[in-house]
Write an enzyme that holds these catalytic residues in place. Structure first.
Site, short mmCIF file in Angstrom:
data_model
loop_
_atom_site.label_atom_id
_atom_site.label_comp_id
_atom_site.label_asym_id
_atom_site.label_seq_id
_atom_site.Cartn_x
_atom_site.Cartn_y
_atom_site.Cartn_z
N THR A 16 1.09 -1.24 0.52
CA THR A 16 0.12 0.26 -0.06
C THR A 16 1.28 1.55 0.08
O THR A 16 2.18 1.32 0.26
CB THR A 16 -0.71 0.40 1.37
OG1 THR A 16 0.09 0.08 2.75
CG2 THR A 16 -1.42 -0.83 0.92
N GLY A 17 0.28 2.21 -0.58
CA GLY A 17 0.83 3.20 -0.65
C GLY A 17 2.30 3.32 -1.53
O GLY A 17 3.01 4.00 -1.31
N ALA A 18 1.66 2.53 -2.49
CA ALA A 18 3.37 2.27 -3.77
C ALA A 18 3.07 3.03 -5.09
O ALA A 18 3.94 3.38 -5.54
CB ALA A 18 2.59 0.81 -4.30
N SER A 19 2.41 4.24 -4.16
CA SER A 19 2.81 5.39 -5.94
C SER A 19 3.41 6.51 -5.60
O SER A 19 4.07 7.43 -6.96
CB SER A 19 1.39 6.02 -6.30
OG SER A 19 1.32 7.24 -5.34
N SER A 20 4.23 6.44 -4.38
CA SER A 20 5.52 7.20 -4.06
C SER A 20 6.17 6.66 -3.34
O SER A 20 5.99 5.99 -2.19
CB SER A 20 5.25 9.17 -4.14
OG SER A 20 4.09 8.41 -3.13
N GLY A 21 7.33 7.16 -3.02
CA GLY A 21 8.68 7.02 -2.07
C GLY A 21 8.99 6.17 -1.96
O GLY A 21 9.24 5.21 -1.88
N GLY A 23 6.76 3.62 -1.08
CA GLY A 23 6.24 2.40 -1.16
C GLY A 23 6.33 2.20 -2.42
O GLY A 23 6.65 0.60 -3.51
N SER A 145 7.47 4.04 12.11
CA SER A 145 8.53 4.73 12.00
C SER A 145 9.74 5.38 13.23
O SER A 145 9.44 4.49 13.87
CB SER A 145 7.76 6.37 12.19
OG SER A 145 9.18 7.38 12.29
N TYR A 158 1.34 12.88 13.86
CA TYR A 158 2.45 12.05 13.54
C TYR A 158 2.87 10.80 14.09
O TYR A 158 2.23 9.62 14.07
CB TYR A 158 2.91 12.78 11.99
CG TYR A 158 3.96 11.65 11.31
CD1 TYR A 158 3.11 10.50 10.30
CD2 TYR A 158 4.93 11.29 11.65
CE1 TYR A 158 3.98 9.67 9.55
CE2 TYR A 158 5.77 10.28 11.46
CZ TYR A 158 5.29 9.40 10.10
OH TYR A 158 5.87 9.12 9.20
#
Length: 297
Positions: A16-21, A23, A145, A158
């Site tokens: 998940t969150g695989a469109s940048s950074g 991921g 984190s 956060y």
């Protein structure tokens, strides 16, 4: 029960969150090593471009538009993985966002949305993935984190969400690995500051552009830790020297940690006005970049 994980080139991995950074970096690295990859994120246009690039390079990947805050959408991502590849061997809950602002300035609406993504996104992914992983064994990997144990001013909400991720992941590990003795490893990844678009995507209440403190590690370092946990059962991993230092100080020298973190405020902002203060808290971003814009920051 001994947990046996497959070699990476025999795995089906959902991220998940695989469109940048982190991921995106993890997805590209997994595909280059022969894994079949399912990329889930809100950024449909970026996912299409990434999938096209990966498959044209010999990879085998699909994408699913998915807001992890919505359990039904997470279930759809799992269904797509099984429909295409027949199973899931590793599930990586990576999606996450930040809010830059003092705790007494941030709206309740924004705070709840952050928890919907950062915490409930992990809960949704974990509870959807577990029945699939229990069938043949596998790895559940949650990205926390260094502030799952430490904390930072201006990123207070956060930090709170990542503390919640750790508490959930640790309790889940005991239930799955020790009580049920299921063939599933449950891992918490705890990176320090990473050179990604994290700060660009964050909701920003400050009167200056958001920033990430130095030193920043490369996203590949985190991707490597994630993929290592996919093939070798691992309890937790602190990625980067500062993650090890900051978590140690927070746990063993809390007064020192308070004074240290109070001095980090300047490093969390740049000397320029905010460019996109709304960030991607509610709307997807389409940057499609692994690295952040930190050349001069």
């Amino acid at each position: 029960m001994a947990i046996k994980l497959k070699p990476l080139n025999e795995q089906v991995i959902v991220i998940t969150g695989a469109s940048s950074g982190i991921g995106l970096c993890t997805a590209e690295s997994a595909a280059s090593q022969g894994a079949k990859v399912v990329l889930a994120a809100r950024s449909g246009q970026t996912l299409d471009e990434v999938i096209s690039r990966m498959n044209s390079s010999g990879g085998e990947a699909i994408s699913v538009v998915c807001d992890v805050a919505d359990r039904h959408q997470v279930e759809q991502a799992a269904e797509a993985a099984v429909a295409r590849f027949g199973r899931v061997d590793t599930w990586v809950n990576n999606a996450g966002l930040a809010i830059y602002g003092r705790l007494d300035q941030v709206s309740d609406e924004d705070s709840r949305r952050l928890f919907d993504v950062n915490f409930w996104g992990v809960v949704n992914g974990s509870l959807v993935a577990l029945p699939l992983l229990r069938k043949q064994g596998g790895a559940l990997i949650n990205v926390g984190s260094e502030v799952s144990e430490a904390y930072v001013p201006i990123l207070g909400m956060y930090s709170a969400s990542k503390h919640a991720v750790k508490g959930f992941t640790d309790a889940l590990r005991v239930e799955v690995e020790y009580v049920d003795q299921a063939p599933v490893s449950v891992t918490l990844i705890q990176p320090t500051a990473v050179d990604t678009p994290f700060d660009e995507h964050g909701r920003n209440y400050m009167d200056k552009e958001a920033n990430l403190p130095k030193p920043r590690i490369d996203p590949q370092d985190v991707a490597d830790a994630i993929l290592k946990a996919a093939v070798k059962p691992t309890r937790d991993v602190r990625v980067g020297g500062m993650s090890k230092l900051n978590t140690f100080v927070a746990k063993n020298l809390p007064g020192v940690a308070d004074r240290m973190t109070a001095k980090q405020i300047d490093s969390l902002q740049r000397d320029e006005p905010p460019k996109h203060p709304e960030g991607t808290l509610y709307q997807p971003g389409e940057s499609g970049r692994v690295h952040g814009d930190h050349a001069n920051a």
